[in-house]
Enzyme design. Structure first.
Site, PDB file in Angstrom:
ATOM      1  N   SER A 141       0.826  -1.216   0.000  1.00 59.70           N
ATOM      2  CA  SER A 141       0.000   0.000   0.000  1.00 59.70           C
ATOM      3  C   SER A 141       0.857   1.262   0.000  1.00 59.70           C
ATOM      4  O   SER A 141       1.915   1.298   0.636  1.00 59.70           O
ATOM      5  CB  SER A 141      -0.877   0.005   1.257  1.00 59.70           C
ATOM      6  OG  SER A 141      -1.468   1.271   1.439  1.00 59.70           O
ATOM      7  N   GLN A 169       0.875  -0.210  -4.750  1.00 57.28           N
ATOM      8  CA  GLN A 169      -0.503   0.298  -4.882  1.00 57.28           C
ATOM      9  C   GLN A 169      -0.542   1.802  -4.667  1.00 57.28           C
ATOM     10  O   GLN A 169       0.093   2.336  -3.756  1.00 57.28           O
ATOM     11  CB  GLN A 169      -1.409  -0.412  -3.860  1.00 57.28           C
ATOM     12  CG  GLN A 169      -2.846   0.073  -3.855  1.00 57.28           C
ATOM     13  CD  GLN A 169      -3.102   1.126  -2.781  1.00 57.28           C
ATOM     14  OE1 GLN A 169      -2.532   1.055  -1.697  1.00 57.28           O
ATOM     15  NE2 GLN A 169      -3.936   2.109  -3.089  1.00 57.28           N
ATOM     16  N   TYR A 173      -3.262   5.290  -4.544  1.00 57.13           N
ATOM     17  CA  TYR A 173      -4.556   5.951  -4.654  1.00 57.13           C
ATOM     18  C   TYR A 173      -4.369   7.151  -5.578  1.00 57.13           C
ATOM     19  O   TYR A 173      -3.241   7.519  -5.931  1.00 57.13           O
ATOM     20  CB  TYR A 173      -5.034   6.439  -3.279  1.00 57.13           C
ATOM     21  CG  TYR A 173      -5.413   5.334  -2.321  1.00 57.13           C
ATOM     22  CD1 TYR A 173      -6.424   4.435  -2.640  1.00 57.13           C
ATOM     23  CD2 TYR A 173      -4.782   5.203  -1.086  1.00 57.13           C
ATOM     24  CE1 TYR A 173      -6.798   3.435  -1.758  1.00 57.13           C
ATOM     25  CE2 TYR A 173      -5.157   4.199  -0.192  1.00 57.13           C
ATOM     26  CZ  TYR A 173      -6.164   3.320  -0.534  1.00 57.13           C
ATOM     27  OH  TYR A 173      -6.536   2.338   0.334  1.00 57.13           O
ATOM     28  N   THR A 224      -5.874   1.793  -6.807  1.00 62.05           N
ATOM     29  CA  THR A 224      -7.118   1.539  -6.066  1.00 62.05           C
ATOM     30  C   THR A 224      -7.950   2.810  -6.098  1.00 62.05           C
ATOM     31  O   THR A 224      -7.516   3.852  -5.608  1.00 62.05           O
ATOM     32  CB  THR A 224      -6.814   1.155  -4.608  1.00 62.05           C
ATOM     33  OG1 THR A 224      -5.954   0.019  -4.607  1.00 62.05           O
ATOM     34  CG2 THR A 224      -8.094   0.821  -3.842  1.00 62.05           C
ATOM     35  N   LYS A 279      -7.924  -1.733  -9.117  1.00 62.46           N
ATOM     36  CA  LYS A 279      -8.564  -2.460  -8.002  1.00 62.46           C
ATOM     37  C   LYS A 279      -9.811  -1.707  -7.542  1.00 62.46           C
ATOM     38  O   LYS A 279      -9.780  -0.480  -7.429  1.00 62.46           O
ATOM     39  CB  LYS A 279      -7.562  -2.575  -6.852  1.00 62.46           C
ATOM     40  CG  LYS A 279      -8.098  -3.200  -5.583  1.00 62.46           C
ATOM     41  CD  LYS A 279      -6.957  -3.458  -4.602  1.00 62.46           C
ATOM     42  CE  LYS A 279      -7.454  -3.971  -3.269  1.00 62.46           C
ATOM     43  NZ  LYS A 279      -8.016  -2.909  -2.425  1.00 62.46           N
ATOM     44  N   HIS A 299     -13.316  -3.007  -1.532  1.00 62.73           N
ATOM     45  CA  HIS A 299     -12.357  -2.510  -0.539  1.00 62.73           C
ATOM     46  C   HIS A 299     -12.577  -3.215   0.804  1.00 62.73           C
ATOM     47  O   HIS A 299     -12.433  -2.619   1.874  1.00 62.73           O
ATOM     48  CB  HIS A 299     -12.506  -0.992  -0.370  1.00 62.73           C
ATOM     49  CG  HIS A 299     -11.212  -0.280  -0.143  1.00 62.73           C
ATOM     50  ND1 HIS A 299     -10.647   0.574  -1.048  1.00 62.73           N
ATOM     51  CD2 HIS A 299     -10.360  -0.292   0.919  1.00 62.73           C
ATOM     52  CE1 HIS A 299      -9.521   1.062  -0.563  1.00 62.73           C
ATOM     53  NE2 HIS A 299      -9.319   0.551   0.630  1.00 62.73           N
ATOM     54  N   GLY A 330     -13.569 -10.891   1.738  1.00 59.87           N
ATOM     55  CA  GLY A 330     -14.231 -11.966   2.477  1.00 59.87           C
ATOM     56  C   GLY A 330     -13.560 -13.322   2.410  1.00 59.87           C
ATOM     57  O   GLY A 330     -14.085 -14.286   2.965  1.00 59.87           O
ATOM     58  N   ARG A 381      -7.661  -8.907   5.375  1.00 56.63           N
ATOM     59  CA  ARG A 381      -7.665  -9.161   6.829  1.00 56.63           C
ATOM     60  C   ARG A 381      -7.061 -10.512   7.178  1.00 56.63           C
ATOM     61  O   ARG A 381      -6.424 -10.645   8.220  1.00 56.63           O
ATOM     62  CB  ARG A 381      -9.085  -9.071   7.368  1.00 56.63           C
ATOM     63  CG  ARG A 381      -9.632  -7.641   7.334  1.00 56.63           C
ATOM     64  CD  ARG A 381     -11.042  -7.614   7.824  1.00 56.63           C
ATOM     65  NE  ARG A 381     -11.682  -6.317   7.673  1.00 56.63           N
ATOM     66  CZ  ARG A 381     -12.227  -5.867   6.536  1.00 56.63           C
ATOM     67  NH1 ARG A 381     -12.193  -6.606   5.442  1.00 56.63           N
ATOM     68  NH2 ARG A 381     -12.796  -4.680   6.502  1.00 56.63           N
TER      69      ARG A 381
END
Ligand SMILES: Cc1cc2nc3c(=O)[nH]c(=O)nc-3n(C[C@H](O)[C@H](O)[C@H](O)COP(=O)(O)O)c2cc1C
Length: 411
Positions: free
Chosen positions: A115, A135, A137, A163, A269, A293, A326, A348
């Protein structure tokens, strides 16, 4: 002779849920809550996981394959398993942060997504030898973005992830964790009640402090201008908030600029809609991630796995399509691949592993997913992930959600 306590906990964990439970016990509450994240009602973050449970299958009892393959190429990179590290701003989970995650990615043969809000520099991360995708933004002006791309390229990254699914939604019904602007002595005294009982976490940072003389950094070193100090997390977030959102022309500019600087792949993304997937193709991207996200953007967005199949149907023959959101077990990966994903990205899941046991915890997570993929292939009687098709799943009626209109809008 070792006098180790026989009751000492085995650091290995058997599921990502167990890693999460350990992270919860181990981390100070605000740090745990920052990883839990989610937005508004928390509807999408829950839906992302729950939707995988709506997909079923029926295993064979005999005739399974003795050898089962799960290697895959993604954007020209050979993966030992179709699971990639999704970029996350890790903050103070572990003193080694993204460096530990990158080492785990390298040891397990996968891509490290780093990130731009990471706590470690891109140079430190590529030095681990991990195949790193940087990555970004849409933040700052074009000159600054070019500088960041050039720096990432010089550091040796092998691809860029842009992203763009972020709407600055404010407020969670369960309250947001306090993230200090700086970790100085005053902050430590103020937050002492929340961290004082987290002995192991404090000990790790104490060790890192003795070795480096530095407290955990809440800065974003990859967003620093050349020759300037890294901005704080809030400074970086403010720049992001005040940058006018990108148009599809801007996306095409980003793709083209990255191509000229680096010549390596570009992934967009955060795509949820079929019409945006078409626009991404028109803008020249090499891949997209169907993603919301991790439920941190607009709450009420459907589960990413529900949005996947229509997007694959629309653009899967032109660009590579991955998904994230998920994924907590190998069977989730098998389901996503059966619905057409080239690979999945995890967020996560590896953050829980990192919090529970550092680099080894992230490796533990990747190993669990690999094992679960293998079990899925075995039960379905398949010899390779390449054979996975939607027909291998029990898909309830109305499962797939077609987001957006079909007709491509030119940029
Ligand atoms: C704590 C946290 C921080 C994140 N930071 C970033 C980030 O800096 N850049 C980014 O592209 N995505 C970020 N994400 C989103 C992840 O890359 C990914 O899309 C998401 O976590 C996938 O869902 P999962 O956590 O259910 O696997 C973050 C997610 C979490 C939970």
């Amino acid at each position: 002779m070792s006098l180790e306590s026989p009751w000492k906990q085995n650091p290995w964990f058997e599921s990502i849920a167990v890693a999460q439970a350990r992270a919860r016990r181990r981390l100070p509450r605000p740090v745990y809550d920052a990883l839990l994240a989610g937005s508004e009602r928390g509807q999408t973050v829950e839906a992302n996981q729950a939707a995988f449970a709506d997909l079923g299958w029926v295993p064979h009892v005999a005739g399974q394959q003795a050898e089962r393959a799960q290697t895959r190429t993604l954007l020209g990179v050979e993966l030992s398993s179709p699971v990639v590290i999704s970029p996350t701003g890790v903050q103070a989970v572990h003193p080694d942060g993204e460096v530990a995650v990158a080492r785990a990615a390298a040891s397990r043969g996968t891509i490290m997504g780093l990130s731009n809000f990471a706590s470690k520099s891109v140079e430190e991360v590529t030095a681990t030898g991990a195949t790193t995708f940087f990555q970004m933004y849409w933040t700052g002006d074009r000159d600054v973005m070019v500088q960041r791309m050039e720096r990432a390229h010089r550091a040796g990254v092998r691809g860029l992830i842009a992203t763009l699914d972020w709407s600055f939604s404010v407020g969670r019904d369960w309250g947001s964790p306090e993230i200090p602007e700086r970790v100085d002595l005053r902050t430590m005294v103020r937050m002492a009640p929340q961290v004082a009982t987290k002995v192991r976490w404090m000990r790790q940072f104490g060790r890192a402090f003795r070795e480096t003389g530095r407290l955990p950094d809440l800065t974003a070193p990859n967003l620093a201008r050349p020759g300037e100090a890294a901005p704080t997390f809030f400074g970086a977030y403010y720049q992001w908030m005040t940058t006018p959102p990108p148009s599809w022309h801007d996306v095409a500019w980003m793709v083209e600029t990255w191509r000229q600087i680096s010549g390596t792949p570009f992934m967009l993304k955060g795509v949820s809609r079929v019409d945006d997937a078409h626009r991404a193709v028109d803008a020249g991207v090499d891949a997209i991630s169907v993603s919301n996200h991790g439920g941190n953007n607009l709450d009420g967005t459907p589960a990413a796995i529900r949005l996947l199949h229509p997007v694959v149907g629309a653009v899967g023959d032109q660009i590579e399509v991955v998904m994230d959101g998920g994924v907590r077990r190998g069977s989730d990966v098998v389901k996503a691949l059966a619905l057409g994903a080239r690979a999945v990205m995890i967020g996560r899941a590896y953050l829980w592993g990192l919090a529970a046991n550092g680099q080894a915890g992230v490796e533990n997570v990747l190993d669990l997913l690999r094992g679960g993929i293998d079990s899925g292939l075995m039960g379905l009687g398949l010899a390779s992930i390449d054979e996975l098709r939607p027909e291998h799943l029990l898909i309830p009626e109305g499962f797939h959600v077609h987001g957006g209109v079909e007709a491509p809008v030119r940029i």
